[in-house]
Write a protein that holds these residues in place. Structure first.
Motif, PDB file in Angstrom:
ATOM      1  N   LEU A 270      63.511 -26.347  -9.952  1.00 32.40           N
ATOM      2  CA  LEU A 270      64.246 -27.381  -9.205  1.00 32.40           C
ATOM      3  C   LEU A 270      63.388 -27.888  -8.056  1.00 32.40           C
ATOM      4  CD1 LEU A 270      67.881 -26.181  -8.394  1.00 32.40           C
ATOM      5  CD2 LEU A 270      67.157 -27.925 -10.021  1.00 32.40           C
ATOM      6  N   HIS A 271      63.566 -29.121  -7.672  1.00 34.14           N
ATOM      7  CA  HIS A 271      62.928 -29.622  -6.452  1.00 34.14           C
ATOM      8  C   HIS A 271      63.319 -28.669  -5.313  1.00 34.14           C
ATOM      9  CE1 HIS A 271      61.954 -32.136  -3.057  1.00 34.14           C
ATOM     10  NE2 HIS A 271      61.432 -33.067  -3.863  1.00 34.14           N
ATOM     11  N   GLU A 272      62.346 -28.215  -4.547  1.00 36.78           N
ATOM     12  CA  GLU A 272      62.596 -27.213  -3.501  1.00 36.78           C
ATOM     13  C   GLU A 272      63.749 -27.605  -2.569  1.00 36.78           C
ATOM     14  OE1 GLU A 272      61.404 -24.149  -4.437  1.00 36.78           O
ATOM     15  OE2 GLU A 272      61.266 -23.889  -2.270  1.00 36.78           O
ATOM     16  N   ASP A 273      63.799 -28.893  -2.220  1.00 41.16           N
ATOM     17  CA  ASP A 273      64.840 -29.314  -1.265  1.00 41.16           C
ATOM     18  C   ASP A 273      66.245 -29.164  -1.847  1.00 41.16           C
ATOM     19  OD1 ASP A 273      62.788 -29.900   0.370  1.00 41.16           O
ATOM     20  OD2 ASP A 273      62.918 -32.088   0.182  1.00 41.16           O
ATOM     21  N   MET A 274      66.325 -29.172  -3.174  1.00 44.24           N
ATOM     22  CA  MET A 274      67.666 -29.059  -3.785  1.00 44.24           C
ATOM     23  C   MET A 274      68.281 -27.683  -3.548  1.00 44.24           C
ATOM     24  SD  MET A 274      67.755 -31.164  -7.334  1.00 44.24           S
ATOM     25  CE  MET A 274      69.531 -31.174  -7.434  1.00 44.24           C
ATOM     26  N   LYS A 275      67.447 -26.710  -3.215  1.00 45.36           N
ATOM     27  CA  LYS A 275      67.992 -25.373  -2.913  1.00 45.36           C
ATOM     28  C   LYS A 275      68.936 -25.438  -1.716  1.00 45.36           C
ATOM     29  CE  LYS A 275      64.454 -22.809  -2.357  1.00 45.36           C
ATOM     30  NZ  LYS A 275      63.510 -21.731  -2.148  1.00 45.36           N
ATOM     31  N   LYS A 276      68.667 -26.428  -0.842  1.00 49.09           N
ATOM     32  CA  LYS A 276      69.503 -26.523   0.368  1.00 49.09           C
ATOM     33  C   LYS A 276      70.960 -26.826   0.027  1.00 49.09           C
ATOM     34  CE  LYS A 276      65.899 -27.872   3.589  1.00 49.09           C
ATOM     35  NZ  LYS A 276      64.924 -28.861   3.124  1.00 49.09           N
ATOM     36  N   PHE A 277      71.181 -27.515  -1.087  1.00 48.38           N
ATOM     37  CA  PHE A 277      72.575 -27.801  -1.471  1.00 48.38           C
ATOM     38  C   PHE A 277      73.376 -26.506  -1.549  1.00 48.38           C
ATOM     39  CE2 PHE A 277      70.800 -31.664  -3.788  1.00 48.38           C
ATOM     40  CZ  PHE A 277      71.330 -32.581  -2.898  1.00 48.38           C
ATOM     41  N   PHE A 278      72.727 -25.468  -2.079  1.00 50.11           N
ATOM     42  CA  PHE A 278      73.444 -24.212  -2.309  1.00 50.11           C
ATOM     43  C   PHE A 278      73.917 -23.574  -1.003  1.00 50.11           C
ATOM     44  CE2 PHE A 278      71.106 -24.857  -6.186  1.00 50.11           C
ATOM     45  CZ  PHE A 278      71.973 -24.426  -7.174  1.00 50.11           C
ATOM     46  N   GLU A 279      73.203 -23.885   0.093  1.00 51.62           N
ATOM     47  CA  GLU A 279      73.604 -23.313   1.390  1.00 51.62           C
ATOM     48  C   GLU A 279      74.976 -23.821   1.807  1.00 51.62           C
ATOM     49  OE1 GLU A 279      70.502 -24.204   4.227  1.00 51.62           O
ATOM     50  OE2 GLU A 279      69.003 -23.352   2.869  1.00 51.62           O
ATOM     51  N   GLY A 280      75.310 -25.024   1.345  1.00 50.08           N
ATOM     52  CA  GLY A 280      76.575 -25.626   1.787  1.00 50.08           C
ATOM     53  C   GLY A 280      77.798 -25.140   1.032  1.00 50.08           C
ATOM     54  N   TYR A 281      77.602 -24.588  -0.156  1.00 52.17           N
ATOM     55  CA  TYR A 281      78.790 -24.173  -0.913  1.00 52.17           C
ATOM     56  C   TYR A 281      79.366 -22.880  -0.330  1.00 52.17           C
ATOM     57  CZ  TYR A 281      77.014 -27.460  -4.377  1.00 52.17           C
ATOM     58  OH  TYR A 281      76.553 -28.579  -4.992  1.00 52.17           O
ATOM     59  N   HIS A 282      80.680 -22.812  -0.345  1.00 53.69           N
ATOM     60  CA  HIS A 282      81.363 -21.601   0.119  1.00 53.69           C
ATOM     61  C   HIS A 282      80.928 -20.425  -0.782  1.00 53.69           C
ATOM     62  CE1 HIS A 282      84.667 -18.818   0.860  1.00 53.69           C
ATOM     63  NE2 HIS A 282      84.876 -19.495   1.984  1.00 53.69           N
ATOM     64  N   PRO A 283      80.738 -19.230  -0.195  1.00 59.30           N
ATOM     65  CA  PRO A 283      80.284 -18.096  -1.013  1.00 59.30           C
ATOM     66  C   PRO A 283      81.220 -17.783  -2.189  1.00 59.30           C
ATOM     67  CG  PRO A 283      80.321 -17.502   1.320  1.00 59.30           C
ATOM     68  CD  PRO A 283      80.860 -18.888   1.223  1.00 59.30           C
ATOM     69  N   ASN A 284      82.509 -18.128  -2.046  1.00 61.82           N
ATOM     70  CA  ASN A 284      83.435 -17.835  -3.156  1.00 61.82           C
ATOM     71  C   ASN A 284      83.633 -19.011  -4.103  1.00 61.82           C
ATOM     72  OD1 ASN A 284      83.849 -15.319  -2.069  1.00 61.82           O
ATOM     73  ND2 ASN A 284      85.635 -15.967  -0.862  1.00 61.82           N
ATOM     74  N   SER A 285      82.764 -20.006  -4.015  1.00 61.26           N
ATOM     75  CA  SER A 285      82.949 -21.196  -4.864  1.00 61.26           C
ATOM     76  C   SER A 285      82.944 -20.799  -6.324  1.00 61.26           C
ATOM     77  CB  SER A 285      81.780 -22.169  -4.705  1.00 61.26           C
ATOM     78  OG  SER A 285      81.519 -22.441  -3.371  1.00 61.26           O
ATOM     79  N   HIS A 286      83.798 -21.464  -7.099  1.00 58.02           N
ATOM     80  CA  HIS A 286      83.707 -21.257  -8.550  1.00 58.02           C
ATOM     81  C   HIS A 286      82.412 -21.914  -9.030  1.00 58.02           C
ATOM     82  CE1 HIS A 286      84.529 -21.163 -12.800  1.00 58.02           C
ATOM     83  NE2 HIS A 286      85.535 -20.338 -12.559  1.00 58.02           N
ATOM     84  N   PRO A 287      81.633 -21.195  -9.852  1.00 60.17           N
ATOM     85  CA  PRO A 287      80.346 -21.779 -10.268  1.00 60.17           C
ATOM     86  C   PRO A 287      80.481 -23.079 -11.058  1.00 60.17           C
ATOM     87  CG  PRO A 287      80.782 -19.705 -11.436  1.00 60.17           C
ATOM     88  CD  PRO A 287      81.806 -19.833 -10.370  1.00 60.17           C
ATOM     89  N   MET A 288      81.663 -23.348 -11.639  1.00 58.80           N
ATOM     90  CA  MET A 288      81.826 -24.638 -12.331  1.00 58.80           C
ATOM     91  C   MET A 288      81.864 -25.787 -11.326  1.00 58.80           C
ATOM     92  SD  MET A 288      81.711 -24.678 -15.582  1.00 58.80           S
ATOM     93  CE  MET A 288      82.688 -25.969 -16.332  1.00 58.80           C
ATOM     94  N   ALA A 289      82.402 -25.520 -10.131  1.00 63.13           N
ATOM     95  CA  ALA A 289      82.411 -26.563  -9.092  1.00 63.13           C
ATOM     96  C   ALA A 289      80.972 -26.854  -8.684  1.00 63.13           C
ATOM     97  CB  ALA A 289      83.236 -26.100  -7.890  1.00 63.13           C
ATOM     98  N   ILE A 290      80.182 -25.799  -8.569  1.00 61.80           N
ATOM     99  CA  ILE A 290      78.767 -25.989  -8.193  1.00 61.80           C
ATOM    100  C   ILE A 290      78.044 -26.742  -9.309  1.00 61.80           C
ATOM    101  CG2 ILE A 290      76.608 -24.786  -7.671  1.00 61.80           C
ATOM    102  CD1 ILE A 290      78.205 -22.625  -6.296  1.00 61.80           C
TER     103      ILE A 290
END
Ligand code: CMC
Length: 420
Positions: A112-132
């Motif tokens: 993945l483009h390195e900057d796209m990793k930052k998106f993951f920081e914003g998701y709640h830790p309990n997010s359903h992975p389908m939402a991600i």
């Protein structure tokens, strides 16, 4: 192929009839409204062909499933998932060179483009992975601009990066560092490593698990005009880009009547086991339609005899769990429930049989995939099918925006000022 006659209000209309290559006959109603003023009503689309398609053939009465003409049983036994992706998307099996190039590209674009990793920081830790998954699919359009000249590159990017996104979503949920892809691994092995390796320990992909995943991905790869593929076509018909259309398809798949059923099957079996393992009470509730409870992993709109994917998966579950030395009480419970349901008039009369989701979760569990990730696994399998449908639709001449009509049943004209 002749015509069908419609008589209405003393007038007779002739409608063209079309025939598919496997003998499916359809009345072409495209001009019905213009010619007669009438529309058809078919909520749920049980009797509606939304398109012509040359990708997947299903005969629900005989339990036949073929990708581009090849029987699913032969593909499941012989093919690699990457070969199936190529077949579905490009219509023919890749020759040696084509396959080598395709596989190489699929591998090299996994990062993945390195900057796209930052998106993951914003998701709640309990997010359903389908939402991600859904939001990351559309977010890809922000990093990999879509253009009609570059469709093949976007297809590769989507297929290659989806598994990285899926594995990162899981790592995020358990608070572990992301594991980067490794280019000498197959599609399934690369995914398994990104899911289960940790930086401090060596990790070798178990070939039994790799093969099991290859099979699961293949069996999910396409299923003609199901809810998510139709969503892909629906959104794509507005000329929305590949990433946006895929994001919509992911959302459609999430529901428990569709791909979300694999998670619900395991939850259902776990609950029955936790309550002492007596499934008869549960089956009675299903038969009595108490609280709308359904036997998850049973029933299908098209298959009315058996689902060939479920048959393959039942055998595979036995084989894989045996090879891995796993004794899962859920497998025995599932088999007993299947047996019991198939001898109950409720299920027999309604032609309800196990579908692909009934046994898949038991294999995922044995592989160590957490329950919340099951539908994400379905996404990874179904991606080539969605892409094939999107591409086929885009390449067909004269495709109009998908825009059904309705039979309006609301209030007749009323005046705003009369209601004061
Ligand atoms: N358990 C109990 N009753 C059922 C079930 C079930 N799993 N599925 C259908 N029925 C009954 C339904 O209540 C109806 O009964 P009646 O005629 O008395 O009203 C009859 O069977 C026909 O059902 P339907 O809802 O009209 O059938 P459909 O073709 O619209 O729905 C389905 C198909 C798959 C959504 C449905 O069978 C279902 O909800 N199954 C459980 C969820 C599931 O396993 N989904 C995965 C589908 S396969 C993988 C995929 O495509 O994603």
């Amino acid at each position: 192929m002749g015509t069908a006659k419609l008589t209405y209000d003393g007038k007779e209309y002739e409608l063209p009839v079309v025939e598919g290559s496997e003998g499916e006959i359809a009345i072409d109603v495209r001009k019905l409204r213009a010619q007669t003023g009438l529309i058809t009503l078919d909520s749920g689309y049980g009797s509606t062909g939304s398109c012509t398609s040359a990708i997947t053939f299903i005969n629900g009465e005989e339990g036949i499933l073929r990708y581009r003409g090849y029987p699913i049983e032969e593909i499941a036994q012989n093919a690699k998932f990457s070969e199936v992706c190529y077949l579905l998307i490009y219509g023919e099996r890749a020759n040696k060179e084509e396959l080598a190039t395709f596989t190489d590209e699929l591998t090299r674009h996994t990062l993945l483009h390195e900057d796209m990793k930052k998106f993951f920081e914003g998701y709640h830790p309990n997010s359903h992975p389908m939402a991600i998954m859904a939001s990351m699919m559309s977010s890809m359009a922000t990093y990999y601009p879509d253009s009609d000249a570059d469709v093949d590159s976007n297809i590769i990017r989507l297929l290659a990066k989806a598994k990285t996104i899926a594995a990162f979503a899981y790592k995020k949920s358990i608070g572990q560092p992301f594991i980067y892809p490794q280019n000498d691994l197959s599609y399934p092995a690369n995914f398994l490593r990104m899911m289960f390796a940790v930086p401090s320990e060596p990790y070798t992909v178990d070939p039994i698990i790799e093969q099991a995943l290859n099979l699961l991905l293949i069996l999910h790869a396409d299923h003609e005009q199901n809810c998510s593929a139709s969503t892909m076509r629906m959104v794509g018909s507005s000329e929305a880009n590949l990433y946006a259309s895929t994001s919509a398809a992911v959302c459609a798949l999430w529901g428990p009547r569709h791909g979300g059923a694999n998670q619900k099957v395991i939850e259902m079996l776990e609950n029955i086991l936790a309550d002492g393992g007596d499934y008869r009470d549960f089956l009675n509730k299903v038969k009595n339609k108490e609280d709308g409870v359904r036997l998850m992993g049973f029933g299908h709109r098209v298959y009315k005899n058996f689902d060939p994917r479920a048959q393959l998966l039942k055998k595979a579950a036995d084989r894989i769990l045996d090879q891995m030395g796993v004794d899962d009480p859920l497998l025995n419970l599932a088999k007993e429930m299947e047996q019991a349901a198939l001898s109950e008039p409720y299920f027999v009369e309604r032609n309800l049989y196990p579908n692909v989701d009934f046994y898949s979760g038991i294999i995922y569990r044995a592989m160590g995939i957490p329950t919340e990730m099951f539908t994400v696994m379905f996404v990874l399998g179904r991606l080539p099918g969605w892409i094939a449908h999107w591409k086929e639709m885009r390449e067909q001449p004269g495709v109009r925006i998908h825009r059904p009509r309705q039979v309006y049943t609301g209030a007749n004209l009323r005046r705003w000022n009369d209601d004061k």
